[in-house]
Write an enzyme that holds these catalytic residues in place. Structure first.
Site, PDB file in Angstrom:
ATOM      1  N   PHE A   1       0.762  -1.027   0.130  1.00  0.00           N
ATOM      2  CA  PHE A   1       0.113  -0.084   0.032  1.00  0.00           C
ATOM      3  C   PHE A   1       0.917   1.307   0.192  1.00  0.00           C
ATOM      4  O   PHE A   1       0.242   2.492  -0.191  1.00  0.00           O
ATOM      5  CB  PHE A   1      -0.985  -0.062   1.108  1.00  0.00           C
ATOM      6  CG  PHE A   1      -1.948  -1.292   1.066  1.00  0.00           C
ATOM      7  CD1 PHE A   1      -2.896  -1.154   0.413  1.00  0.00           C
ATOM      8  CD2 PHE A   1      -1.609  -2.327   2.301  1.00  0.00           C
ATOM      9  CE1 PHE A   1      -3.849  -2.034   0.298  1.00  0.00           C
ATOM     10  CE2 PHE A   1      -2.389  -3.176   1.943  1.00  0.00           C
ATOM     11  CZ  PHE A   1      -3.522  -3.178   1.183  1.00  0.00           C
ATOM     12  N   GLY A   2       2.143   1.152   0.249  1.00  0.00           N
ATOM     13  CA  GLY A   2       2.954   2.345   0.156  1.00  0.00           C
ATOM     14  C   GLY A   2       4.176   2.201  -0.615  1.00  0.00           C
ATOM     15  O   GLY A   2       4.713   1.308  -0.954  1.00  0.00           O
TER      16      GLY A   2
ATOM     17  N   ASP B   1      -1.981  -1.183 -17.777  1.00  0.00           N
ATOM     18  CA  ASP B   1      -3.109  -0.863 -16.840  1.00  0.00           C
ATOM     19  C   ASP B   1      -3.550   0.590 -17.314  1.00  0.00           C
ATOM     20  O   ASP B   1      -3.763   1.503 -16.424  1.00  0.00           O
ATOM     21  CB  ASP B   1      -2.809  -0.995 -15.527  1.00  0.00           C
ATOM     22  CG  ASP B   1      -4.110  -0.909 -14.637  1.00  0.00           C
ATOM     23  OD1 ASP B   1      -5.147  -0.898 -15.385  1.00  0.00           O
ATOM     24  OD2 ASP B   1      -3.983  -0.635 -13.599  1.00  0.00           O
TER      25      ASP B   1
END
Length: 347
Positions: free
Chosen positions: A57-58, A174
């Site tokens: 997440f970081g 993406d």
């Protein structure tokens, strides 16, 4: 090197499948503001450099902090990546509060916390401006052409960015409106951010693969099904032409003003739909002309050889936008981009 924990150098949207309000955004609790008040740092004093590592997440970046006339000091800046929830931000701020009390040569201390907001996502911009960019069948021609010019300008900027990346032999994998940013001057930046499993549960499915010959254990890969080309879904193949497919979906997002493609279909349903020759219908509204929709569908040709390359797309969009004049000035209308990704307001 000492870290400045940067909780929000970039946008801080709450992205949840259950959020319906496009204008909802993260509010940092006064509880955190009070406790961190002595450590708050302006983003003007920070220079963020290259990343040095990341987790789920970081991301941690090298950077410099400059205060008044002092010599810039080397730091490590930790940020949350991609789209994340309020609980993720709270967890990072809790970590900052813990680090505030550290004072030991061999323990990483906290220098400060930056809560400045940065540029927002293109998707958030489209949803925020939906009311202003919607044109009805009865709209006057100059209004239709003005909106068409603005949306084509967005598509052109993304095509320019992707043309450059293709020239550098970089495959994005993406490309989507959520992964493009728009700054205060209306400049679109193609970006690539980490994905959250919870946020994208409806639009991504997991593909299992083995790590290596030496390590037969299975790992999972999250795939953005609704933006992926057929050969990527079935064979795991990626190329400039698969990015072109995704670009066609992005153009659909732009002219649909931020709506989710293939509404009502889950990832498995999307694959079945594509396998039977199904494609997205033209976005509603007069802004999307037949020529623009034809450009989109050319990106979704089943054979990669039949799809254009990005240099061709740049030329085609330039030809479409030239009669409508240059870029529209975005100044003054892109000041708040903190909106959610999911949206149930489909056409």
């Amino acid at each position: 090197m000492r870290p400045v924990t940067n909780g929000a150098t970039r946008s801080m949207p709450i992205d949840s499948d259950n959020i319906q309000d496009d204008n909802q955004h993260v509010e940092i609790s006064s509880h955190y503001i009070d406790q961190l008040s002595s450590h708050l740092i302006s983003g003007l004093n920070l220079t963020i450099q290259e990343s040095v590592g990341q987790g789920e997440f970081g991301i941690v970046y090298r950077g410099l902090i400059s205060v008044k006339n002092d010599i810039p000091q080397a730091i490590a800046a930790k940020t949350l990546k991609g789209f994340y929830s309020k609980s993720d931000i709270d967890s990072l701020l809790d970590e900052c509060i813990i680090m505030m009390s550290f004072d030991n040569l061999n323990v990483l201390p906290l220098i400060g916390v930056c809560l400045d907001l940065g540029p927002g996502s293109l998707l958030s911009y489209l949803k925020k401006e939906r009311a202003n960019l919607t044109v009805a069948d009865t709209s006057e021609e100059d209004i239709v052409l003005n909106v068409r010019k603005q949306l084509l300008s967005i598509c052109l900027q993304v095509a320019n960015g992707m043309c450059y990346l293709a020239s550098q032999r970089f495959i994005h994998r993406d490309l989507a409106a959520r992964n493009c940013m728009i700054d205060d001057n209306g400049i679109i930046k193609v970006a690539d951010f980490g994905l959250s499993e919870d946020i994208y549960a409806k639009n991504y499915f997991r593909q299992f693969k083995r790590n290596t010959n030496e390590s037969p254990s299975l790992t999972t890969v999250k795939l953005p099904v609704k933006w992926m080309a057929i050969e990527s879904l079935h064979d795991g193949l990626f190329s400039e032409k698969t990015d072109v497919w995704s670009y066609g979906i992005l153009c659909w997002e732009v002219f649909s003003l931020g709506r989710v493609p293939y509404p009502g279909l889950d990832p498995v349903g999307v694959v079945e739909f594509l396998d039977t020759g199904g494609r997205l219908l033209a976005p509603r509204g007069e802004a999307c002309s037949k020529e623009i929709y034809s450009l989109m569908t050319s990106c979704w040709s089943e054979s990669p050889d039949d799809r254009p390359v990005f240099s061709d797309l740049v030329s085609s969009i330039n030809a479409l936008i030239e009669p409508l004049a240059g870029y529209l000035d975005f100044n003054g209308i892109s000041d708040n981009f903190n909106n959610s990704i999911e949206d149930d307001d489909y056409v």
